[in-house]
Design an enzyme around this catalytic site. Sequence first.
Site, PDB file in Angstrom:
ATOM      1  N   GLY A  19      -3.638   0.580  16.187  1.00 45.36           N
ATOM      2  CA  GLY A  19      -2.496   0.530  15.283  1.00 45.36           C
ATOM      3  C   GLY A  19      -2.463   1.642  14.260  1.00 45.36           C
ATOM      4  O   GLY A  19      -1.429   2.273  14.030  1.00 45.36           O
ATOM      5  N   CYS A  68       1.304  -1.789 -16.192  1.00 48.01           N
ATOM      6  CA  CYS A  68       0.521  -1.957 -17.425  1.00 48.01           C
ATOM      7  C   CYS A  68      -0.912  -2.304 -17.057  1.00 48.01           C
ATOM      8  O   CYS A  68      -1.428  -3.372 -17.408  1.00 48.01           O
ATOM      9  CB  CYS A  68       1.141  -3.047 -18.290  1.00 48.01           C
ATOM     10  SG  CYS A  68       2.843  -2.720 -18.744  1.00 48.01           S
TER      11      CYS A  68
END
EC number: 4.1.1.19
Length: 730
Positions: free
Chosen positions: A397, A548
């Site tokens: 993959g 943040c």
Amino acid sequence: MPALGCCVDAAVSPPPGYSFLWDSSLPAPEIFPSGVPLSTNTAATTTTTTHWSPAHSSALYSIDGWGAPYFTVNSSGDISVKPHGTETLPHQEIDLLKVVKKASDPKNSGGLGLQFPLVVRFPDILKNRLESLQSAFDYAVQSQGYEAHYQGVYPVKCNQDRFVVEDIVKFGSGFRFGLEAGSKPELLLAMSCLCKGSREGLLVCNGFKDADYISLALVARKLMLNTVIVLEQEEELDLVIDISRKMAVRPLIGLRAKLRTKHSGHFGSTSGEKGKFGLTTTQIVRVVKKLEESGMLDCLQLLHFHIGSQIPSTALLADGVGEAAQIYCELVRLGAGMKYIDCGGGLGIDYDGTKSCDSDCSVGYGLQEYASTVVQAVRFVCDRKNVKHPVICSESGRAIVSHHSVLIFEAVSSTTTRSQELSSVDLQSFVEKLNDDARADYRNLSAAAIRGEYDTCVLYADQLKQRCVEQFKDGNLDIEQLAAVDGICDFVSKAIGASDPVRTYHVNLSIFTSIPDFWAIDQLFPIVPIHKLDERPGVRGILSDLTCDSDGKIDKFIGGESSLPLHELGSNGGGDGGKYYLGMFLGGAYEEALGGLHNLFGGPSVLRVSQSDSPHSFAVTCAVPGPSCADVLRAMQHEPELMFETLKHRAEEFVHNDDEQEEDKGLAFASLASSLAQSFNNMPYLVTNSSCCLTATNNGGYYYCNDENIVGVGAESAAAEEELWPYCVA
């Protein structure tokens, strides 16, 4: 098919003051005679007089190493996409900056009005990766006289995006490409997609299984899908036997072997005897015995194993495949109806362009070497045991989808240490307020600077700063004087030729959402500017995201670098129209699936781009705006519609109590309500250009086109263009 070799043009040498990513050293800093600093415009003079070409940028960022054969730098200094790899003709190359402008320009200017960050998918690259993988195995099979074939399987966990999976099934149907699922939703997805795929394509069912999972897999078998239930745990066998009898379905069974072979690389913990999945040899023997007792030994047809992701070398690969092939031959000897050997994942990609076996960001082989090693190892063991050659499968993959997707984001500002300048009078006043120790450090610093003693300057500068901080804490220095210390130290640093400090570039992105593997496991991806590559980068910087969170920064880069060469930002950002765009490459596997909602920053906008014969060589075939603030709130069980009504009611109360005329109150309320509605409909990221705002757009919609001008699908999509979808102001 083209070989995916990676090479760097050795004829290109670094300009003065730079080294390439593979260099271990930089030139020593220049010492200015008598401690006199260079003129303030020296850097600009160097930039303009030293020739800088796109080839220099390509070498500086190692683009020809990790990017070949899909990414290069064109003569305009932009990243160019070669959608067909080495077979891409010059007129088929796609300028990535033009794609970005098409996506972000406002609709009234012919753009799509999409907001950043932006993922651009290139299905042509996906097709080329599939064909290259198949071609590599076909060549290995033919050249070695292997008496079976290869058929790949795509593990949908790498990227479950609908169009990615559907494209893989479509592009791979001609060579029996299948899908792998590891959960019930993935199994449903795979079943649906494979209804349009090759009937010989495998549907490999991995992961932990309960009765519902096994029943669903057996339904897939009833629907004539080539479904294999792979036993990851020994207890799953009883469920398979019982449920298959109740449903009157003869199952195809595989088992996952827990190999002894283990690699010590970045992903080595997923391999070896202590890996999460798989059966030991003792358990394998018990499974075979139970199947024989149940009259179902012929149902056991596939052996699955996984050495580990990003296998670093073909030597380790050959060792692991050889061990698995021995187990396969033993299963044949015990009477199982074996047909397939599934090598699992592990086919790595070269993130840093070094082709190194010793780097966690690279692998020491290409597609052809990988395929030849696998085929040779299986053939050698089977021939020695006189066992019929099995069909070879792999679940590659990462190697299939990594290249086809590019994450584009903006640098919106940068933080620099611009310290205040002091006049001689201010300097004298500053020095007089220092205590004796700090004043001595200042004098020693000045003397060392005149002598050009770099190390001594650094020592005294650090001491001076520390003593001034202590004086500030004691209340003996004011904040302006404390700030002046940095100005003095910066001036001295420039005088002795010290390098400029690394800047912090603030980017319109959430690392936790779009590059989670960097934060979680220190996975590095190539990050480069997608334009201005015909100009010499003037600074070095790290990248800081919008969240943040102190972990929301990128301060490690390929090549062992702790900063990235970048261009100066203009007054409103970067170069073109005040924009400065960066691209993260090779992130098409896992990053979107793993991304979270930290600080409620949702996923990026997505653009699907195919090569075409249009003037700019591309066509946008699908555009999906990123999730709005309402979408991400809803994902956390909030009710945006109710929230909007609550806020609208509060706005109405506020306006009603205001001392204004009734007509003005109505306008004020409408303005507040409209602003609230717009906030719910916008993406959580910064809107750096108001014309790119996604208000009045159905964020849940898909838009398609067959040319560069995008068109809506159906009346519903067209109508949605002109409304604030759930938040209409009456």
